[in-house]
Motif scaffolding. Structure first.
Motif, PDB file in Angstrom:
ATOM      1  N   UNK A  73     -47.676 -28.291  18.311  1.00  0.00           N
ATOM      2  CA  UNK A  73     -48.103 -29.667  18.079  1.00  0.00           C
ATOM      3  C   UNK A  73     -47.191 -30.248  17.015  1.00  0.00           C
ATOM      4  N   UNK A  74     -46.676 -31.456  17.243  1.00  0.00           N
ATOM      5  CA  UNK A  74     -45.721 -32.060  16.312  1.00  0.00           C
ATOM      6  C   UNK A  74     -46.208 -33.414  15.823  1.00  0.00           C
ATOM      7  N   UNK A  75     -45.990 -33.663  14.535  1.00  0.00           N
ATOM      8  CA  UNK A  75     -46.227 -34.965  13.926  1.00  0.00           C
ATOM      9  C   UNK A  75     -44.853 -35.518  13.557  1.00  0.00           C
ATOM     10  N   UNK A  76     -44.362 -36.432  14.371  1.00  0.00           N
ATOM     11  CA  UNK A  76     -43.019 -36.984  14.185  1.00  0.00           C
ATOM     12  C   UNK A  76     -43.173 -38.332  13.501  1.00  0.00           C
ATOM     13  N   UNK A  77     -42.828 -38.363  12.207  1.00  0.00           N
ATOM     14  CA  UNK A  77     -43.032 -39.555  11.394  1.00  0.00           C
ATOM     15  C   UNK A  77     -41.834 -39.738  10.474  1.00  0.00           C
ATOM     16  N   UNK A  78     -40.829 -40.471  10.941  1.00  0.00           N
ATOM     17  CA  UNK A  78     -39.607 -40.654  10.149  1.00  0.00           C
ATOM     18  C   UNK A  78     -39.896 -41.215   8.758  1.00  0.00           C
ATOM     19  N   UNK A  79     -39.159 -40.704   7.785  1.00  0.00           N
ATOM     20  CA  UNK A  79     -39.271 -41.199   6.424  1.00  0.00           C
ATOM     21  C   UNK A  79     -40.321 -40.515   5.579  1.00  0.00           C
ATOM     22  N   UNK A  80     -41.172 -39.703   6.188  1.00  0.00           N
ATOM     23  CA  UNK A  80     -42.209 -39.003   5.428  1.00  0.00           C
ATOM     24  C   UNK A  80     -41.694 -37.636   5.037  1.00  0.00           C
ATOM     25  N   UNK A  81     -41.804 -37.327   3.766  1.00  0.00           N
ATOM     26  CA  UNK A  81     -41.471 -35.990   3.283  1.00  0.00           C
ATOM     27  C   UNK A  81     -42.684 -35.431   2.557  1.00  0.00           C
ATOM     28  N   UNK A  82     -42.753 -34.153   2.420  1.00  0.00           N
ATOM     29  CA  UNK A  82     -43.860 -33.457   1.771  1.00  0.00           C
ATOM     30  C   UNK A  82     -45.187 -33.742   2.464  1.00  0.00           C
ATOM     31  N   UNK A  83     -45.154 -33.906   3.752  1.00  0.00           N
ATOM     32  CA  UNK A  83     -46.366 -34.172   4.523  1.00  0.00           C
ATOM     33  C   UNK A  83     -47.349 -33.023   4.513  1.00  0.00           C
ATOM     34  N   UNK A  84     -46.854 -31.802   4.425  1.00  0.00           N
ATOM     35  CA  UNK A  84     -47.756 -30.654   4.388  1.00  0.00           C
ATOM     36  C   UNK A  84     -48.719 -30.751   3.214  1.00  0.00           C
ATOM     37  N   UNK A  85     -48.231 -31.242   2.092  1.00  0.00           N
ATOM     38  CA  UNK A  85     -49.062 -31.371   0.903  1.00  0.00           C
ATOM     39  C   UNK A  85     -49.793 -32.710   0.876  1.00  0.00           C
ATOM     40  N   UNK A  86     -49.079 -33.789   1.139  1.00  0.00           N
ATOM     41  CA  UNK A  86     -49.683 -35.113   0.980  1.00  0.00           C
ATOM     42  C   UNK A  86     -50.831 -35.368   1.956  1.00  0.00           C
ATOM     43  N   UNK A  87     -50.747 -34.842   3.166  1.00  0.00           N
ATOM     44  CA  UNK A  87     -51.837 -35.034   4.125  1.00  0.00           C
ATOM     45  C   UNK A  87     -53.111 -34.356   3.652  1.00  0.00           C
ATOM     46  N   UNK A  88     -52.988 -33.167   3.114  1.00  0.00           N
ATOM     47  CA  UNK A  88     -54.153 -32.443   2.603  1.00  0.00           C
ATOM     48  C   UNK A  88     -54.703 -33.139   1.359  1.00  0.00           C
ATOM     49  N   UNK A  89     -53.821 -33.603   0.480  1.00  0.00           N
ATOM     50  CA  UNK A  89     -54.267 -34.306  -0.728  1.00  0.00           C
ATOM     51  C   UNK A  89     -55.049 -35.565  -0.370  1.00  0.00           C
ATOM     52  N   UNK A  90     -54.639 -36.273   0.667  1.00  0.00           N
ATOM     53  CA  UNK A  90     -55.361 -37.468   1.095  1.00  0.00           C
ATOM     54  C   UNK A  90     -56.783 -37.124   1.528  1.00  0.00           C
ATOM     55  N   UNK A  91     -56.938 -36.069   2.302  1.00  0.00           N
ATOM     56  CA  UNK A  91     -58.267 -35.641   2.747  1.00  0.00           C
ATOM     57  C   UNK A  91     -59.108 -35.240   1.556  1.00  0.00           C
ATOM     58  N   UNK A  92     -58.552 -34.477   0.627  1.00  0.00           N
ATOM     59  CA  UNK A  92     -59.298 -34.042  -0.556  1.00  0.00           C
ATOM     60  C   UNK A  92     -59.730 -35.236  -1.400  1.00  0.00           C
ATOM     61  N   UNK A  93     -58.875 -36.242  -1.501  1.00  0.00           N
ATOM     62  CA  UNK A  93     -59.217 -37.451  -2.259  1.00  0.00           C
ATOM     63  C   UNK A  93     -60.420 -38.137  -1.614  1.00  0.00           C
ATOM     64  N   UNK A  94     -60.439 -38.232  -0.296  1.00  0.00           N
ATOM     65  CA  UNK A  94     -61.572 -38.852   0.393  1.00  0.00           C
ATOM     66  C   UNK A  94     -62.847 -38.017   0.257  1.00  0.00           C
ATOM     67  N   UNK A  95     -62.701 -36.718   0.272  1.00  0.00           N
ATOM     68  CA  UNK A  95     -63.883 -35.850   0.127  1.00  0.00           C
ATOM     69  C   UNK A  95     -64.487 -35.924  -1.271  1.00  0.00           C
ATOM     70  N   UNK A  96     -63.680 -36.162  -2.262  1.00  0.00           N
ATOM     71  CA  UNK A  96     -64.185 -36.193  -3.640  1.00  0.00           C
ATOM     72  C   UNK A  96     -64.739 -37.563  -4.020  1.00  0.00           C
ATOM     73  N   UNK A  97     -64.522 -38.571  -3.165  1.00  0.00           N
ATOM     74  CA  UNK A  97     -65.004 -39.930  -3.486  1.00  0.00           C
ATOM     75  C   UNK A  97     -66.496 -40.068  -3.233  1.00  0.00           C
TER      76      UNK A  97
END
Length: 97
Positions: A73-97
Motif C-alpha cells: 500500500x502506498x501513500x504518494x504525496x509529493x513534498x511531504x517528508x517525515x510522514x512516518x512520524x508526522x502522521x502518527x503525531x497528528x493522530x496522537x494530538x487528536x486523541x489527547x484533545x
C-alpha cells in the motif's frame, strides 16, 4: 512517499519469522526511514528508492522460498517528508484533545 508492505514466503511451513526477518534486514540496511510492526514494514523515500528496497526485500525471501506473496500500500504525496512520524503525531494530538 510511504509504502507499507508485507512479504510472506509460501511453501515453507507455518513458521516464517526467519524469512520475514531477512526482508526487514534489507529495509533496515537501506538507510531509509522505516517502521516494522506485526503486520507490515513501512518505508519512506522517493519512488525509485522505496521500490528498489521492496524489490530487494522480496528477492531475499524468494531466494529461500518457492513462492512469495507481496501486499503493498502506498501513500504518494509529493513534498511531504517525515510522514512516518508526522502522521502518527497528528493522530496522537487528536486523541489527547
Amino acid at each position: 512517499m510511504i509504502v507499507a508492505f508485507s512479504v510472506t514466503p509460501l511453501g515453507v511451513g507455518e513458521d516464517v519469522g526467519e524469512y520475514v526477518a531477512d526482508a526487514v534486514r534489507v529495509v533496515r540496511e537501506s538507510g531509509l526511514p522505516h517502521r516494522t510492526d506485526a503486520m507490515f514494514i513501512s518505508v519512506e523515500g522517493d519512488w525509485d528508492e522505496v521500490m528498489a528496497v521492496v524489490k530487494r526485500a522480496v528477492a531475499v525471501v524468494e531466494e529461500r522460498a518457492p513462492r512469495v506473496s507481496l501486499v503493498l500500500k502506498a501513500d504518494i504525496r509529493p513534498g511531504v517528508t517525515d510522514g512516518l512520524t508526522s502522521k502518527v503525531e497528528t493522530i496522537e494530538r487528536h486523541l489527547s484533545a
